[in-house]
Motif scaffolding. Structure first.
Motif, PDB file in Angstrom:
ATOM      1  N   LEU A   8      62.545 -31.855 -52.856  1.00 37.69           N
ATOM      2  CA  LEU A   8      63.707 -32.092 -51.566  1.00 37.69           C
ATOM      3  C   LEU A   8      63.509 -30.528 -50.149  1.00 37.69           C
ATOM      4  O   LEU A   8      64.734 -29.772 -51.254  1.00 37.69           O
ATOM      5  N   ILE A   9      62.334 -30.168 -50.357  1.00 31.05           N
ATOM      6  CA  ILE A   9      62.073 -28.689 -49.588  1.00 31.05           C
ATOM      7  C   ILE A   9      61.474 -28.155 -48.710  1.00 31.05           C
ATOM      8  O   ILE A   9      60.820 -29.060 -47.586  1.00 31.05           O
ATOM      9  N   TYR A  10      62.294 -27.948 -47.801  1.00 26.01           N
ATOM     10  CA  TYR A  10      62.169 -27.590 -46.235  1.00 26.01           C
ATOM     11  C   TYR A  10      62.722 -25.957 -46.120  1.00 26.01           C
ATOM     12  O   TYR A  10      63.350 -26.339 -46.530  1.00 26.01           O
ATOM     13  N   HIS A  25      58.415 -29.127 -46.275  1.00 26.49           N
ATOM     14  CA  HIS A  25      57.276 -28.885 -47.547  1.00 26.49           C
ATOM     15  C   HIS A  25      56.605 -29.950 -48.648  1.00 26.49           C
ATOM     16  O   HIS A  25      55.788 -30.129 -49.326  1.00 26.49           O
ATOM     17  N   PHE A  26      57.867 -30.324 -49.069  1.00 29.15           N
ATOM     18  CA  PHE A  26      57.980 -31.673 -49.975  1.00 29.15           C
ATOM     19  C   PHE A  26      59.259 -32.653 -50.482  1.00 29.15           C
ATOM     20  O   PHE A  26      60.132 -32.198 -50.248  1.00 29.15           O
ATOM     21  N   LEU A  27      58.713 -34.380 -50.115  1.00 29.50           N
ATOM     22  CA  LEU A  27      59.761 -34.736 -50.555  1.00 29.50           C
ATOM     23  C   LEU A  27      59.481 -35.711 -52.206  1.00 29.50           C
ATOM     24  O   LEU A  27      58.561 -36.088 -52.074  1.00 29.50           O
ATOM     25  N   GLN A  28      59.905 -35.803 -52.415  1.00 30.33           N
ATOM     26  CA  GLN A  28      59.120 -36.707 -54.193  1.00 30.33           C
ATOM     27  C   GLN A  28      60.455 -37.389 -54.654  1.00 30.33           C
ATOM     28  O   GLN A  28      61.717 -36.750 -54.584  1.00 30.33           O
ATOM     29  N   VAL A  42      67.339 -41.052 -47.623  1.00 28.40           N
ATOM     30  CA  VAL A  42      67.394 -39.568 -47.757  1.00 28.40           C
ATOM     31  C   VAL A  42      66.293 -38.876 -46.494  1.00 28.40           C
ATOM     32  O   VAL A  42      67.311 -38.230 -46.319  1.00 28.40           O
ATOM     33  N   TYR A  43      65.521 -39.407 -45.904  1.00 27.66           N
ATOM     34  CA  TYR A  43      65.173 -38.750 -44.619  1.00 27.66           C
ATOM     35  C   TYR A  43      66.583 -38.732 -43.662  1.00 27.66           C
ATOM     36  O   TYR A  43      66.282 -37.852 -43.073  1.00 27.66           O
ATOM     37  N   ARG A  44      66.964 -39.847 -43.324  1.00 23.44           N
ATOM     38  CA  ARG A  44      67.697 -39.757 -42.642  1.00 23.44           C
ATOM     39  C   ARG A  44      68.840 -38.979 -42.561  1.00 23.44           C
ATOM     40  O   ARG A  44      69.293 -38.447 -41.913  1.00 23.44           O
TER      41      ARG A  44
END
Length: 104
Positions: A8-10, A25-28, A42-44
């Motif tokens: 998780l890169i933000y 930038h990236f969520l895997q 994870v997003y919530r």
């Protein structure tokens, strides 16, 4: 194997109006956990953190792979409430998306 790692890169920056905006930038999610709702969870959690930091919106570039439709992330992000960004070139692999956050 890269698909087995969680990423998780933000970052949080100011938008054009000077308001805090997150850029994912990236969520895997590791392959073995996909399809179980973990990505949405994870997003919530991230969205709650971003709200607590005063972010008013979140932007990202969803992945588009015309050769392998299962490798697209546009549908996932759409389910999270994101809408298409300003422009998209049909031969591009990135699809800009945005979501406005309501402050609670």
């Amino acid at each position: 194997m890269e698909e087995e790692n969680f990423y998780l890169i933000y970052e949080i920056k100011k938008d054009r109006g000077g308001m805090p905006q997150a850029n994912i930038h990236f969520l895997q999610i590791p392959l073995r956990f996909r399809g179980q709702g973990l990505g949405s969870k994870v997003y919530r959690l991230l969205e709650e953190v971003l709200r607590n930091h005063g972010c008013v919106s979140v932007v990202l570039e969803a992945r588009v792979n015309s050769l392998n439709p299962r490798d697209n992330s546009v549908g996932f992000w759409g389910k999270q409430g994101f809408v298409p960004g300003v422009h998209y070139a049909f031969d591009d692999e990135n699809f800009p998306m945005i979501k406005m956050l309501r402050q609670t």
